[in-house]
Design an enzyme around this catalytic site. Sequence first.
Site, mmCIF file in Angstrom:
data_model
loop_
_atom_site.group_PDB
_atom_site.id
_atom_site.type_symbol
_atom_site.label_atom_id
_atom_site.label_comp_id
_atom_site.label_asym_id
_atom_site.label_seq_id
_atom_site.Cartn_x
_atom_site.Cartn_y
_atom_site.Cartn_z
ATOM 1 N N ARG A 148 34.623 -43.230 20.010
ATOM 2 C CA ARG A 148 35.659 -44.049 19.351
ATOM 3 C C ARG A 148 35.289 -44.332 17.893
ATOM 4 O O ARG A 148 35.450 -45.433 17.391
ATOM 5 C CB ARG A 148 35.846 -45.381 20.096
ATOM 6 C CG ARG A 148 36.369 -45.266 21.506
ATOM 7 C CD ARG A 148 37.781 -44.717 21.554
ATOM 8 N NE ARG A 148 38.363 -44.812 22.886
ATOM 9 C CZ ARG A 148 38.203 -43.906 23.842
ATOM 10 N NH1 ARG A 148 37.460 -42.832 23.613
ATOM 11 N NH2 ARG A 148 38.785 -44.062 25.009
ATOM 12 N N SER B 84 42.573 -49.722 26.255
ATOM 13 C CA SER B 84 41.280 -50.404 26.364
ATOM 14 C C SER B 84 41.106 -51.351 25.186
ATOM 15 O O SER B 84 41.207 -50.932 24.032
ATOM 16 C CB SER B 84 40.144 -49.397 26.330
ATOM 17 O OG SER B 84 40.249 -48.509 27.395
ATOM 18 N N GLU C 260 37.558 -52.623 20.665
ATOM 19 C CA GLU C 260 38.006 -51.297 20.233
ATOM 20 C C GLU C 260 39.220 -51.450 19.322
ATOM 21 O O GLU C 260 39.459 -50.661 18.412
ATOM 22 C CB GLU C 260 38.369 -50.460 21.466
ATOM 23 C CG GLU C 260 38.618 -49.017 21.147
ATOM 24 C CD GLU C 260 39.375 -48.281 22.215
ATOM 25 O OE1 GLU C 260 40.554 -47.966 21.985
ATOM 26 O OE2 GLU C 260 38.797 -48.026 23.274
HETATM 27 N N1 EPU Z 1 36.000 -50.155 36.875
HETATM 28 C C1 EPU Z 1 35.810 -51.334 37.527
HETATM 29 N N2 EPU Z 1 36.902 -52.081 37.819
HETATM 30 C C2 EPU Z 1 38.167 -51.671 37.503
HETATM 31 C C3 EPU Z 1 38.364 -50.461 36.825
HETATM 32 C C4 EPU Z 1 37.264 -49.699 36.501
HETATM 33 O O1 EPU Z 1 34.700 -51.734 37.859
HETATM 34 O O2 EPU Z 1 39.094 -52.414 37.816
HETATM 35 C C5 EPU Z 1 34.824 -49.329 36.594
HETATM 36 C C6 EPU Z 1 34.697 -48.293 37.677
HETATM 37 O O3 EPU Z 1 33.388 -48.182 38.042
HETATM 38 C C7 EPU Z 1 35.161 -47.004 37.020
HETATM 39 C C8 EPU Z 1 34.757 -47.245 35.591
HETATM 40 O O4 EPU Z 1 34.939 -48.647 35.376
HETATM 41 O O5 EPU Z 1 34.533 -45.895 37.566
HETATM 42 C C9 EPU Z 1 35.552 -46.478 34.595
HETATM 43 O O6 EPU Z 1 36.911 -46.825 34.693
HETATM 44 P P1 EPU Z 1 38.060 -45.911 34.107
HETATM 45 O O7 EPU Z 1 37.960 -44.533 34.631
HETATM 46 O O8 EPU Z 1 39.367 -46.608 34.277
HETATM 47 O O9 EPU Z 1 37.726 -45.776 32.558
HETATM 48 P P2 EPU Z 1 37.191 -46.821 31.477
HETATM 49 O O10 EPU Z 1 35.775 -46.489 31.162
HETATM 50 O O11 EPU Z 1 37.492 -48.221 31.855
HETATM 51 C C10 EPU Z 1 37.723 -45.230 29.492
HETATM 52 C C11 EPU Z 1 38.498 -45.256 28.202
HETATM 53 C C12 EPU Z 1 39.985 -45.142 28.458
HETATM 54 C C13 EPU Z 1 40.238 -43.848 29.204
HETATM 55 C C14 EPU Z 1 39.429 -43.856 30.514
HETATM 56 C C15 EPU Z 1 39.528 -42.561 31.257
HETATM 57 C C16 EPU Z 1 37.132 -46.579 26.690
HETATM 58 C C17 EPU Z 1 36.998 -47.866 25.961
HETATM 59 N N3 EPU Z 1 38.197 -46.477 27.483
HETATM 60 O O12 EPU Z 1 38.095 -46.391 30.204
HETATM 61 O O13 EPU Z 1 40.639 -45.066 27.211
HETATM 62 O O14 EPU Z 1 41.621 -43.674 29.492
HETATM 63 O O15 EPU Z 1 38.027 -44.048 30.202
HETATM 64 O O16 EPU Z 1 38.794 -41.583 30.615
HETATM 65 O O17 EPU Z 1 36.294 -45.704 26.541
HETATM 66 C C18 EPU Z 1 41.684 -46.412 25.552
HETATM 67 O O18 EPU Z 1 40.723 -46.147 24.816
HETATM 68 O O19 EPU Z 1 42.624 -47.146 25.155
HETATM 69 C C19 EPU Z 1 41.685 -45.915 26.918
HETATM 70 C C20 EPU Z 1 42.621 -46.279 27.809
#
Ligand code: EPU
Length: 333
Positions: A160, A233, A329
Amino acid sequence: MKQYKDISLKPYNTFGIDHKAHLLIETSFEDEVIEAISTYPSLKVLGGGSNILLTKDIEIPLLRMTCKGVTIEQENEDYILIKAQAGENWSEFVDTCVAQGYGGVENLSLIYGSVGAAPVQNIGAYGVEVKDVFHSCEAFDRQTKEKVTFYKADCLFGYRDSIFKQSKGRYVILSVTFQLTKKNHSFKTDYGNIQKILSENYWEETPEHIATIIKHIRRSKLPDPNELGNSGSFFKNPIVSRDCFLSLQKRYPHLPHYWVSNTQEKIPAAFLIESCDLKGLRMGKVGVHTQQPLVLVNYGGALGNDILSLAHYIQEQVEKHFQISLEMEVNVW
Ligand code: EPU
């Protein structure tokens, strides 16, 4: 060039916050962009409004790029260089590429925002980042007043992050060229259950099938800003030292983590927020999304400062429980 005075920015930010711009300028052509910058040297560029939090009326002039157009710059049997103007909608651009069978951007389906903003924060999802398909971009350098071309290595892309983000508005991106594959695509299907959905449906790996799955995953977890104001995010996933990660892993043996380097790991902010019992928390008109706690939402009529107070509360709680600081972010204006 169009100019609007004292206009509400509500339709121009995905949080749906109702603050005003003193002056909003819309430019559809490169020479208009350059003219606007020389007339209003202090102006700020507004992209798709999907990564900003408005906390006040904006006094300095805002520039919204409405330059449109997608052109093929070069192609051979294997690759295509495709150029999109900064004002193109990112998600529509991805759909256009996917419909032609070009590979590389399918995992970045359904991300809100504009093409010009995509490299600024190196948008990423499901194992792919814009840097993976970025070839070059043209930008206007406000310092030297010249048009410059940036190739991938010049952009200092990180998680990012990019030179465009670090230089805080010095470069106004005019167009971006992507290198996509026409065959022998290298798909990223190891995130979550993409692979499982492909095999359950007996689907071949194609840009179209993968984009369909990504859209399904996003729609099931992330709120649609047209229905519930949000900016995706809100925080970055924190990168912590290996020692910090190992001590957390003792408390939470199933803590998900992503390797960054031999000394650092990235851990999900969503996990930390949920572990502080904040998932679904509602504070007046704002809240922590019930399915993805990394997303803060405007239930209607909220001010940017309501979201900001909630964000500060989350940061305090995570700091208190884990001694980890969450970095926003979203850009606060
Ligand atoms: N998780 C929880 N609780 C929840 C949801 C998620 O504990 O309610 C944990 C889980 O362990 C899960 C992990 O968080 O495995 C990752 O969750 P998720 O796949 O939803 O992805 P994220 O890391 O929360 C990042 C990006 C998103 C992107 C997703 C998918 C950032 C800041 N965010 O989110 O990007 O869509 O991965 O690749 O890196 C954005 O930047 O606006 C965005 C939506």
